[in-house]
Design a protein around this motif. Structure first.
Motif, PDB file in Angstrom:
ATOM      1  N   LEU A 158       0.645 -13.226  21.448  1.00  0.00           N
ATOM      2  CA  LEU A 158      -0.482 -13.357  22.612  1.00  0.00           C
ATOM      3  C   LEU A 158      -0.620 -14.801  22.730  1.00  0.00           C
ATOM      4  CD1 LEU A 158      -3.111 -10.490  21.482  1.00  0.00           C
ATOM      5  CD2 LEU A 158      -1.324 -10.437  23.366  1.00  0.00           C
ATOM      6  N   LYS A 159      -0.644 -15.189  24.188  1.00  0.00           N
ATOM      7  CA  LYS A 159      -1.193 -16.545  24.530  1.00  0.00           C
ATOM      8  C   LYS A 159      -2.146 -16.645  25.659  1.00  0.00           C
ATOM      9  CE  LYS A 159       2.697 -16.882  27.825  1.00  0.00           C
ATOM     10  NZ  LYS A 159       3.130 -15.648  27.754  1.00  0.00           N
ATOM     11  N   LYS A 160      -2.765 -17.620  25.930  1.00  0.00           N
ATOM     12  CA  LYS A 160      -3.739 -17.995  27.049  1.00  0.00           C
ATOM     13  C   LYS A 160      -3.443 -17.409  28.237  1.00  0.00           C
ATOM     14  CE  LYS A 160      -6.893 -21.476  28.560  1.00  0.00           C
ATOM     15  NZ  LYS A 160      -7.357 -22.902  28.868  1.00  0.00           N
ATOM     16  N   ASP A 162      -2.951 -13.905  28.891  1.00  0.00           N
ATOM     17  CA  ASP A 162      -2.312 -12.713  28.679  1.00  0.00           C
ATOM     18  C   ASP A 162      -3.350 -11.552  28.509  1.00  0.00           C
ATOM     19  OD1 ASP A 162       0.126 -13.507  28.510  1.00  0.00           O
ATOM     20  OD2 ASP A 162       0.374 -13.461  26.181  1.00  0.00           O
ATOM     21  N   CYS A 163      -2.989 -10.272  29.447  1.00  0.00           N
ATOM     22  CA  CYS A 163      -4.043  -9.384  29.373  1.00  0.00           C
ATOM     23  C   CYS A 163      -3.482  -8.279  28.522  1.00  0.00           C
ATOM     24  CB  CYS A 163      -4.213  -9.019  30.776  1.00  0.00           C
ATOM     25  SG  CYS A 163      -5.062  -9.982  32.074  1.00  0.00           S
ATOM     26  N   PHE A 164      -4.337  -7.474  27.729  1.00  0.00           N
ATOM     27  CA  PHE A 164      -3.754  -6.373  26.970  1.00  0.00           C
ATOM     28  C   PHE A 164      -4.584  -5.316  26.760  1.00  0.00           C
ATOM     29  CE2 PHE A 164      -6.463  -9.495  24.570  1.00  0.00           C
ATOM     30  CZ  PHE A 164      -7.328  -8.620  23.788  1.00  0.00           C
ATOM     31  N   LYS A 179       0.911  -5.705  25.677  1.00  0.00           N
ATOM     32  CA  LYS A 179       0.496  -6.754  26.854  1.00  0.00           C
ATOM     33  C   LYS A 179       0.968  -6.046  28.174  1.00  0.00           C
ATOM     34  CE  LYS A 179       3.065 -10.227  24.902  1.00  0.00           C
ATOM     35  NZ  LYS A 179       3.585 -11.411  25.056  1.00  0.00           N
ATOM     36  N   ALA A 181       0.289  -6.418  32.689  1.00  0.00           N
ATOM     37  CA  ALA A 181      -0.128  -7.119  33.981  1.00  0.00           C
ATOM     38  C   ALA A 181      -1.466  -7.222  34.108  1.00  0.00           C
ATOM     39  CB  ALA A 181       0.517  -6.811  35.043  1.00  0.00           C
ATOM     40  N   CYS A 182      -1.986  -8.360  34.524  1.00  0.00           N
ATOM     41  CA  CYS A 182      -3.525  -8.411  34.486  1.00  0.00           C
ATOM     42  C   CYS A 182      -3.983  -7.707  35.635  1.00  0.00           C
ATOM     43  CB  CYS A 182      -3.875  -9.841  34.679  1.00  0.00           C
ATOM     44  SG  CYS A 182      -3.958 -10.745  33.103  1.00  0.00           S
ATOM     45  N   HIS A 186      -7.164  -2.904  32.221  1.00  0.00           N
ATOM     46  CA  HIS A 186      -7.206  -3.414  30.571  1.00  0.00           C
ATOM     47  C   HIS A 186      -8.393  -3.815  30.021  1.00  0.00           C
ATOM     48  CE1 HIS A 186      -7.066  -7.162  33.388  1.00  0.00           C
ATOM     49  NE2 HIS A 186      -7.703  -7.562  32.181  1.00  0.00           N
ATOM     50  N   GLU A 189      -8.452  -9.893  27.553  1.00  0.00           N
ATOM     51  CA  GLU A 189      -7.699 -10.988  27.819  1.00  0.00           C
ATOM     52  C   GLU A 189      -8.070 -12.150  26.981  1.00  0.00           C
ATOM     53  OE1 GLU A 189      -7.387 -13.332  32.142  1.00  0.00           O
ATOM     54  OE2 GLU A 189      -8.354 -11.477  32.243  1.00  0.00           O
ATOM     55  N   SER A 267      -7.702 -10.253  36.466  1.00  0.00           N
ATOM     56  CA  SER A 267      -8.008 -11.287  35.433  1.00  0.00           C
ATOM     57  C   SER A 267      -9.447 -11.903  35.849  1.00  0.00           C
ATOM     58  CB  SER A 267      -7.098 -12.527  35.787  1.00  0.00           C
ATOM     59  OG  SER A 267      -7.360 -13.667  34.911  1.00  0.00           O
TER      60      SER A 267
END
Length: 422
Positions: A158-160, A162-164, A179, A181-182, A186, A189, A267
């Motif tokens: 996971l990186k800054k 990312d939505c999950f 993971k 798409a935002c 979800h 984040e 997001s």
């Protein structure tokens, strides 16, 4: 001139022509005399004490003498002795190789002996390891490390930004997250990540949680600056290493904003990458007041008047600074007039907070308490936020019980599994 005679030769010189006659000069002249006055081609040099070609030399055109082959068993013995998992095999191969090397006149005796020695030492150490249980502990640690690595924050990838999707009701350690798409619904984040430093050994889960909660709260506030846009259920969440993962080298904490009720449909990122200069200045200024409000002591004024007055002074300072920052900024229309109205409201609120900060006793503190908070009512920001195209619907009263931004705490390493509302 007779054919084959030398130019200018007399009659006597012509007698016995063809025997001892000097050769007719060709295009390259006559061959030179031999080294010792003997005509004709050079003879071979005198043989020395080691023959004409020296020691070990092979005449041109003759193949070199075949060299003895290296024993494959000797090589296998050495390799098996070096490899920690195969020492008994290296010992056996070396013992078989020695008599074969002697019988077949092969090379590799040194390799076989080295393989036997290394294998014998390794076999002895392995035997001691099994007797003492050291190998059992070692492989158990390896298995635990591999298992933990599978659920480490680093391995989640996971990186800054990312939505999950994640099950926030589970109390089990998180092995994986989905993971997505935002733009899809979800729960979470990612707002940032960092490595825990400053410890030589495992600091304990409480210490890791304390660091993660404090750092992740800062990440969240910087990532989602417009706290009005967050749902009431939004809170802090993080993935942090446990003891086994720490021993395996995992130091990464991944921070996020999660919600366990109203899922995010887009997001929640509202920071310097999405805001214009006016929006950014406004949110930074007003959020500083929220940060000061959130430091209210747990003990009330009846129990600890000194700490509460100190907190009131901090809020008063934040309010007066915010008023100055807003009034000193050049705003475009129609934000200019609406922000000017807000600065007057802040000046009035500052006077109430000054009374709170200078209260002589607990009774005087409580008398000024409600008026101080009313001076910072959220409704007073609606007009200026609307003009700046920020979220203009105040958060529900329940999400701001402590005057904060609605962030909470949770853990991805088997903790409470969700973001607690403040």
């Amino acid at each position: 001139m007779a054919k084959g005679s030398a130019p200018g030769a007399g009659a006597d010189a012509g007698a016995g022509a063809g025997v001892g006659q000097a050769p007719v000069p060709g295009p390259y002249g006559s061959p030179p005399p031999g080294p010792y006055g003997v005509p004709g081609p050079y003879t071979s040099p005198m043989p020395g004490p080691y023959g004409p070609y020296g020691t070990g030399a092979v005449p041109y055109g003759m193949p070199p003498a075949p060299q003895p082959a290296t024993s494959g068993l000797a090589v296998a013995s050495l390799v098996s002795g070096i490899v920690c998992c195969l020492p008994p095999l290296g010992l056996v191969l070396g013992l078989i190789a020695l008599p074969r090397i002697k019988k077949r006149q092969q090379r590799g005796k040194g390799l076989a002996v080295t393989g036997i020695v290394l294998s014998a030492v390794s076999s002895l150490l392995m035997g001691l390891g099994f007797v003492t249980g050291a190998f059992s502990d070692f492989w158990s640690g390896v298995r635990d490390g591999v298992r933990e690595a599978g659920s480490s924050a680093e391995s989640l990838g996971l990186k800054k930004g990312d939505c999950f999707r994640i099950d926030l009701t589970s109390e089990e350690p998180v092995d994986d997250v989905e993971k997505i798409a935002c733009t899809r619904l979800h729960e979470g984040e990612v707002t940032g990540r960092f490595k825990v430093t400053g410890f030589t050994g495992w600091p304990g889960i409480e210490a890791v949680d304390e660091i993660a909660e404090e750092r992740c709260d800062r990440f969240n506030k910087a990532y989602a600056m417009d706290t009005w846009a967050l749902p009431e259920s939004a809170g802090v969440y993080y993935f942090a290493p446990e003891k086994r993962g720490w021993k395996a080298g995992d130091r990464t904490v991944v921070c996020g904003i999660v919600t366990d009720e109203d899922l995010f449909a887009a997001s929640v990122r509202v920071d310097e990458t999405t805001l214009d200069s006016e929006q950014l200045h406004y949110l930074r200024t007003m959020n500083s007041i929220d940060d000061a409000l959130m430091t209210e002591p747990e003990a009330d004024a009846d129990e600890d008047l000194g700490s509460n007055r100190k907190w009131a002074r901090a809020v008063h300072r934040a309010v007066t600074t915010a008023s100055s920052e807003l009034s000193g900024h050049d705003w475009t229309h129609p934000a200019d007039a609406r922000v000017a109205r807000l600065t007057k409201d802040l000046d009035e609120a500052a006077r109430s907070w000054h009374q709170l900060a200078t209260a002589k006793d607990a009774d005087a503190f409580w008398e000024a308490y409600d008026a101080a908070f009313e001076g910072l009512a959220r409704e007073k920001e609606v007009a200026s936020r609307s003009a700046l195209r920020l979220h203009a619907v105040p958060p529900a009263d329940g999400s701001e019980d402590d005057g904060g931004s609605g962030s909470g705490s949770g853990s991805g390493n088997g903790g409470d599994g969700g973001g607690e509302k403040v």
